[in-house]
Motif scaffolding. Structure first.
Motif: not given
Length: 383
Positions: A300, A303, A308, A316, A318, A346-348, A352-353
């Protein structure tokens, strides 16, 4: 006669009242509501699904959530909330439509259909500046607003500049003041590009310094594939050129990275990550293998320190970017929900996701009532 005059007067008053109400409702208007409440502290939730909501949030510094609607921009808190709450601040403009939103530091920049760019303090909603820019596309966020906050058309951020595109023209504005820094007219085909972490605006036909608009010399040939981008196609960590060669883009001059040549490779948390034959591999920029993780997964993004992944069963995963050590395994479902959905936008963020979920067998039409997975189709997870 008196009775007729009274009736006529009443009719005139009623007409005037209706006109006044119509003007108040439909006439040009702007309303700003700001906040004087303390800025919420950073809260890092334990890994897991936090909630589900019906609109796509632009996660702001891991403290607030910003939402787009056709005529309104607003923020709520907390970022880990299970529902959409009363607005902390909001800006509403009528009849103008909200075209897109980007953020830089503590500043939120919105672009409106009449070309107005508005800079606000994202903590309070207070307007910092206004600038007239080129006309912008109308709102295209559909039900969730995801397109306006996660992939705004013709609106990018890099190196303290807001880069706006309109037709074949590029415009650069200072994030802190709204002042126009530069404008340029690139060759045909330069539309809706991306920006790099090194402060360059890149489109199919060239690359331009985001602070000055000057063309970049000795740049690889496009068209390009952006890799490892943050939200809004901005601050991308790398790209592939027209020949399929990979480049890292942390500096203004890109750095060749052969490990990015693979179509399955991207950049996450500063690591080149590829997925081949059921093995996820982290590489150093020079191509040396740093770690491996066995299992089918999609990368995905990352960070600042984590990579991710998402497994086919919507878990999910990590991994520490430095070592590949697994730090979390989160089932991406709220309660007893099934996994019969596919990824939309989507936003990382740093902790938070947010994921827009679409129905697995749904039509390719955002206006369809069965396009999204559920009414509350946006999933929020901490990691």
């Amino acid at each position: 006669m008196t009775r007729v005059l009274l009736r006529a007067s009443a009719a005139v008053l009623l007409l005037l009242a209706s006109a006044l109400i119509g003007w108040r409702v439909l006439g040009p208007a702007e309303r700003l509501d700001t906040s004087s409440a303390p800025y919420p502290p950073l809260v890092v939730s334990a890994p897991g699904v936090q909630g589900r909501i019906g609109v796509a949030p632009l996660i702001f510094n891991d403290r607030l959530r910003i939402y787009a609607a056709k005529h309104q921009l607003r923020a709520d808190e907390p970022v880990y909330g299970r529902a959409v709450y009363t607005s902390r601040w909001s800006l509403r403009r009528w009849p103008q439509q909200l075209s897109g939103v980007v953020t830089s530091g503590t500043t939120v920049v919105s672009r409106w259909s009449d070309g107005l760019l508005v800079g606000q303090d994202g903590r309070t909603g207070k307007i910092l500046w206004r600038t007239s820019g080129p006309d912008a596309p109308d709102y295209a966020g559909h039900r969730t607003g995801a397109a306006a906050v996660w992939s705004p058309p013709g609106l990018r951020i890099a190196a303290g500049s807001v880069v706006v595109t309109q037709g074949q023209d590029l415009f650069g504005y200072d994030v802190s003041t709204g002042a126009e820094r530069w404008r340029a007219t690139p060759p045909a085909g330069c539309v809706d590009g991306f920006t790099t972490a090194g402060g360059v605006y890149v489109c199919a036909t060239g690359a331009y310094d985001a602070t000055s608009g000057r063309p970049m010399a000795n740049w690889p040939a496009g068209p390009f594939t952006a890799l490892g981008c943050l939200v809004a196609g901005s601050n991308c960590a790398g790209f592939r050129d027209a020949a399929g060669h990979g480049w890292l883009a942390a500096a203004a001059t890109p750095r060749r990275a052969a490990a990015l040549d693979s179509p399955d490779a991207t950049v996450a948390a500063g690591v080149v990550v590829s997925v081949v034959n059921g093995v996820v591999t982290g590489h150093d920029p020079d191509g040396a293998v740093r770690w491996t993780w066995p299992g089918e997964a999609r990368v995905l993004g990352g960070s600042s320190s984590l990579v991710l992944l998402v497994r086919p069963d919507h878990h999910l995963i990590t991994l520490e970017a430095a070592t590949g050590r697994q730090t979390a395994d989160v089932r991406l479902a709220f309660g007893k929900e099934d996994d019969l959905w596919k990824f939309g936008g989507y936003q990382i963020a740093e902790h938070y996701l947010a994921i827009e979920r679409r129905r697995l067998d749904g039509p390719d039409d955002p206006e369809s009532p069965i396009y999204y997975y559920t009414t509350d189709t946006v999933l929020l997870a901490g990691f």
